[in-house]
Design a protein around this motif. Structure first.
Motif, PDB file in Angstrom:
ATOM      1  N   ASP A 155     -12.173  37.089   2.680  1.00  0.00           N
ATOM      2  CA  ASP A 155     -13.436  36.412   2.983  1.00  0.00           C
ATOM      3  C   ASP A 155     -14.308  36.175   1.756  1.00  0.00           C
ATOM      4  OD1 ASP A 155     -12.698  36.464   5.618  1.00  0.00           O
ATOM      5  OD2 ASP A 155     -13.945  38.165   6.158  1.00  0.00           O
ATOM      6  N   TRP A 156     -13.762  35.602   0.721  1.00  0.00           N
ATOM      7  CA  TRP A 156     -14.559  35.327  -0.472  1.00  0.00           C
ATOM      8  C   TRP A 156     -15.506  34.153  -0.253  1.00  0.00           C
ATOM      9  CZ3 TRP A 156     -14.760  38.461  -4.692  1.00  0.00           C
ATOM     10  CH2 TRP A 156     -13.779  39.457  -4.773  1.00  0.00           C
ATOM     11  N   ARG A 164     -12.332  41.493   1.848  1.00  0.00           N
ATOM     12  CA  ARG A 164     -11.803  40.805   0.673  1.00  0.00           C
ATOM     13  C   ARG A 164     -10.876  41.726  -0.113  1.00  0.00           C
ATOM     14  NH1 ARG A 164     -17.558  39.565  -1.831  1.00  0.00           N
ATOM     15  NH2 ARG A 164     -17.834  41.633  -0.888  1.00  0.00           N
TER      16      ARG A 164
END
Length: 320
Positions: A155-156, A164
């Protein structure tokens, strides 16, 4: 290097030579029982990685549930007496005597082929994924003056709650780093828990045996940034407890969504029956065993002794 910190070993694989096929499985089972001080069972397999024979070892301390902890492989003309043992993360968490592991490894002249050393920052105070790119640009992951490659996953650029991961290096080069949001990986999207883990292979290097008793020292030597992180980690039992609580909460949520209404109806119906007892309702719904998600942590958090003389279910004792 300083001999401090709370780095842990989370995976171990090694090979050794000069053994015949006779009773190698029984000897290794004795080693594992001495290292872990746990009852173990084994199930024969069909070979692995070019070896003719293999055995998967299980711990069964909780409710006679078989939880895989290690795999042994040996035999075959091309192997010339070579044997292979790999202890997974669950198995490593059960080892209570790493000095004994090192002593045995030295006595058989074992060659460590993989060892993972890790630090857990449950509060997320020092290991923050937001800072990884800057640390990388500042050379804090450099090794031997060279900057290794990196990649990111998760989930960057979104906020899905899955967490992440920041990778540094390549396995084929012998050193591979993973920094990831452990709590979110386990299912708690609000958790700050992060893990910094380095996977070391015997590529162009000999992995010393004393890494087994001095993991913090070797963690410090992996990258310049590691020296600032080695003392922030939690003790293993604390991280196991945190992992158990997060996983249990996650599964409880799944159960509520999938079966909450059914359980409500069953309870309402049971309340109209003579001798109503909610515990009886729970007993009717229980199935002996462990969800895979809790297999590792339940061995520590909810351990119970199996009945005397009761063999683990589903495991072949005749071959090990």
């Amino acid at each position: 290097m300083k001999n401090q910190g709370t780095a842990i070993i989370d995976w171990l694989s090694f090979t050794w030579e000069g053994w015949s096929d006779c009773n190698v499985d029984k000897m290794v089972r004795l080693w594992l029982r001495e290292w872990m001080r746990e009852p173990l069972a084994g199930e024969s397999g069909n070979g692995l990685y070019g070896f003719e024979h293999s055995v998967t070892f299980y711990s069964f301390d909780f409710a006679l549930e078989e939880v895989p902890v290690a795999i042994l492989a040996w035999g075959g003309d091309r192997q010339r007496g070579r044997c292979y043992l790999s202890i997974n993360g669950t198995g490593c968490s059960l080892i209570k005597d790493w000095q004994c592991v090192q002593r045995i490894a030295e006595s058989i002249k074992a060659r460590i082929t993989r060892v993972d050393v890790a630090v857990d920052d449950v509060q997320g105070e020092m290991i923050r994924l937001d800072e990884m790119p800057a640390w990388y640009e500042d050379g804090k992951f450099n090794a031997g003056g060279r900057r290794p490659t990196y990649k990111v996953e998760g989930d960057w650029f979104t906020d899905l709650g899955a967490g992440r991961t920041f990778y540094v290096g390549r396995r084929q080069n012998g050193k591979y780093c993973r920094v990831y949001e452990k709590g979110k990986q386990l299912g708690n999207r609000e958790s700050p828990w992060a893990r910094f883990e380095v996977e070391i292979h015997n590529v162009d290097r000999v992995v010393p045996h004393d890494v087994l008793t001095k993991p913090s020292e070797y963690f410090v030597g992996c990258y310049p940034i590691c020296e600032t992180l080695v003392d922030v980690g939690e003790e293993r039992i604390k991280t196991l407890r945190a992992e158990h609580e997060i996983s249990l909460d996650r599964l409880r949520g799944y159960c509520r969504i999938a079966y909450g209404k059914l359980i409500h109806v069953m309870r309402l119906q049971a309340q109209h029956e003579p001798g109503y007892d909610e515990l009886k309702l729970i007993d009717e719904l229980c199935v002996q065993g462990l969800p895979r998600r809790l297999a590792k942590t339940a061995l520590h958090m909810l351990k119970t002794a199996p009945p005397a003389g009761a063999p683990p279910q589903g495991v072949n004792h005749g071959n090990v």
